[in-house]
Design an enzyme around this catalytic site. Structure first.
Site, PDB file in Angstrom:
ATOM      1  N   LEU A 153       0.867  -1.168   0.000  1.00 58.11           N
ATOM      2  CA  LEU A 153       0.000   0.000   0.000  1.00 58.11           C
ATOM      3  C   LEU A 153       0.907   1.222   0.000  1.00 58.11           C
ATOM      4  O   LEU A 153       1.957   1.223   0.645  1.00 58.11           O
ATOM      5  CB  LEU A 153      -0.897   0.022   1.244  1.00 58.11           C
ATOM      6  CG  LEU A 153      -1.936  -1.100   1.382  1.00 58.11           C
ATOM      7  CD1 LEU A 153      -2.708  -0.938   2.691  1.00 58.11           C
ATOM      8  CD2 LEU A 153      -2.896  -1.116   0.202  1.00 58.11           C
ATOM      9  N   ASP A 154       0.502   2.253  -0.720  1.00 59.60           N
ATOM     10  CA  ASP A 154       1.285   3.483  -0.716  1.00 59.60           C
ATOM     11  C   ASP A 154       1.434   4.001   0.713  1.00 59.60           C
ATOM     12  O   ASP A 154       0.594   3.723   1.577  1.00 59.60           O
ATOM     13  CB  ASP A 154       0.604   4.554  -1.568  1.00 59.60           C
ATOM     14  CG  ASP A 154       0.504   4.159  -3.031  1.00 59.60           C
ATOM     15  OD1 ASP A 154       1.362   3.376  -3.484  1.00 59.60           O
ATOM     16  OD2 ASP A 154      -0.434   4.624  -3.701  1.00 59.60           O
ATOM     17  N   LYS A 155       2.473   4.779   0.941  1.00 61.04           N
ATOM     18  CA  LYS A 155       2.756   5.317   2.273  1.00 61.04           C
ATOM     19  C   LYS A 155       1.517   5.913   2.922  1.00 61.04           C
ATOM     20  O   LYS A 155       1.208   5.636   4.084  1.00 61.04           O
ATOM     21  CB  LYS A 155       3.859   6.366   2.174  1.00 61.04           C
ATOM     22  CG  LYS A 155       4.120   7.104   3.491  1.00 61.04           C
ATOM     23  CD  LYS A 155       5.142   8.211   3.316  1.00 61.04           C
ATOM     24  CE  LYS A 155       5.329   9.000   4.600  1.00 61.04           C
ATOM     25  NZ  LYS A 155       6.292  10.113   4.443  1.00 61.04           N
ATOM     26  N   ARG A 256      -5.750   5.483  -7.935  1.00 60.98           N
ATOM     27  CA  ARG A 256      -5.458   6.909  -8.015  1.00 60.98           C
ATOM     28  C   ARG A 256      -5.373   7.365  -9.473  1.00 60.98           C
ATOM     29  O   ARG A 256      -5.910   8.410  -9.847  1.00 60.98           O
ATOM     30  CB  ARG A 256      -4.160   7.206  -7.265  1.00 60.98           C
ATOM     31  CG  ARG A 256      -4.230   6.852  -5.789  1.00 60.98           C
ATOM     32  CD  ARG A 256      -2.858   6.828  -5.120  1.00 60.98           C
ATOM     33  NE  ARG A 256      -2.238   8.148  -5.122  1.00 60.98           N
ATOM     34  CZ  ARG A 256      -0.990   8.361  -4.710  1.00 60.98           C
ATOM     35  NH1 ARG A 256      -0.248   7.339  -4.283  1.00 60.98           N
ATOM     36  NH2 ARG A 256      -0.487   9.586  -4.725  1.00 60.98           N
TER      37      ARG A 256
END
Length: 337
Positions: A153-155, A256
């Protein structure tokens, strides 16, 4: 070092040896492929590394080449050394564990936590936290005592993640995520504007942005197939909507990129939201200011379902929205304060 002479698929413990006789039907196969298939708990790349390290013997003689053809009647011995200490350091970082057994850990990752050490984030990551949490329970993956990161997962994306503790679990989970069979992933995203139709899908290939290599983009050449299905859970006039997104593929920044591509970028997205959306004008000032100043993308991995890598049992986990995301929704509803 103990020896094993069966072809069981139980986890092979580092520090053990595995012996495998080669029958006539195995003659001519690549030795790395033959051993990986026969052992069942080591990847082919791991067997190759062991061969190159001199840890694989044929009738007592080291095997020199991973591509060497198997000799019928020979006995192969794979010696698996103890897992080396992980290079990242263990750090006592609090984690919310949803499930754990000897094979895997499922957790609710908070926004702001980087998954893996990288330039600019050498410590303070999820891997550092897992090394402290799991410690000696990590059986070793790729010869190193570390957690197996299956997906990321992205930060600044929160939510459910699964991490492998053993090489066997890592292989099986990686295969599940690669094939996407029996895999369920559901995300909640607060997006600008309201999509029309309210439920649909975005099927558009994703690749590196042609001029900004730090970004991904929908591309016409050299992209990877990507499919996101979305449905509108709630809408606030024409200003914004809470979308439930389900991934049929797993490309970098997929949700996104796809939502920005159809004109509904995620609130707070620092990469794919480049200007103040026109739909922001439809909100009262307090809500508008809060959404425009939200410091991260409002994206949450709400649920994850997959078969257990060893037992095959169907597992499904959910994580509640983090407080900052809930506060945004409350403000939109006029319930804040």
């Amino acid at each position: 070092m103990s020896a094993r002479t069966d072809t069981s698929t139980e986890s092979l413990t580092p520090g053990e040896a595995f012996t495998l006789p080669a029958g006539a039907d195995a003659a001519g196969q690549r030795v790395d492929r033959f051993l990986a298939a026969g052992i069942g708990t080591l990847s082919r790349s791991r067997v190759k590394a062991l061969i190159e390290a001199g840890q694989v013997l044929r009738d007592g003689t080291p095997v020199a080449d991973p591509s060497e053809p198997v000799r019928a009647g020979a006995t192969y011995r794979v010696e698996v050394p103890p897992a080396a200490p992980a290079k990242p350091q263990a750090q006592d970082i609090p984690l919310t564990i949803l499930f754990e057994d000897r094979h895997l850990i499922v957790l609710d990752k908070p926004a702001g936590l980087v998954v893996h050490p990288a330039p600019g984030n050498q410590d303070g990551t999820l891997v550092n936290a897992l090394l402290a949490h799991a410690g000696d329970d990590l059986a070793g993956i790729g010869g190193e005592k570390r957690p197996g990161i299956v997906h990321r997962l992205d930060k600044d994306t929160s939510g459910v993640m699964v991490v492998a503790k053993t090489e066997r679990a890592h292989q099986a989970l990686s295969a599940t995520f690669a094939s996407r069979e029996a895999l369920e992933r559901s995300y909640l995203a607060l997006a600008w504007g309201v999509p029309s139709p309210s439920s649909s899908e975005v099927e558009a290939p994703i690749g590196r942005h042609p001029t900004d290599r730090k970004r991904m983009a929908v591309v016409t050449r050299n992209g990877k197939d990507a499919l996101t299905r979305y449905g509108t859970e709630r809408a606030w006039g024409t200003a914004c909507a809470l979308l439930r997104c389900r991934l049929a593929t797993g490309r970098t920044h997929q949700i996104r990129v796809h939502l920005a591509h159809i004109g509904h970028p995620i609130v707070g997205d620092p990469v794919y939201l480049k200007r103040v959306p026109g739909s922001a004008k439809a909100l009262p000032a307090p809500a508008r200011d809060a959404l425009l100043s939200f410091p991260r993308q409002a994206l949450h991995a709400e649920s994850l379902g997959f078969p257990h890598p060893v037992t095959g049992e169907t597992l499904r986990f959910t994580a509640p929205l983090p407080q900052d995301f809930k506060d945004l929704l409350a403000l939109l509803d006029g319930d804040a304060g």
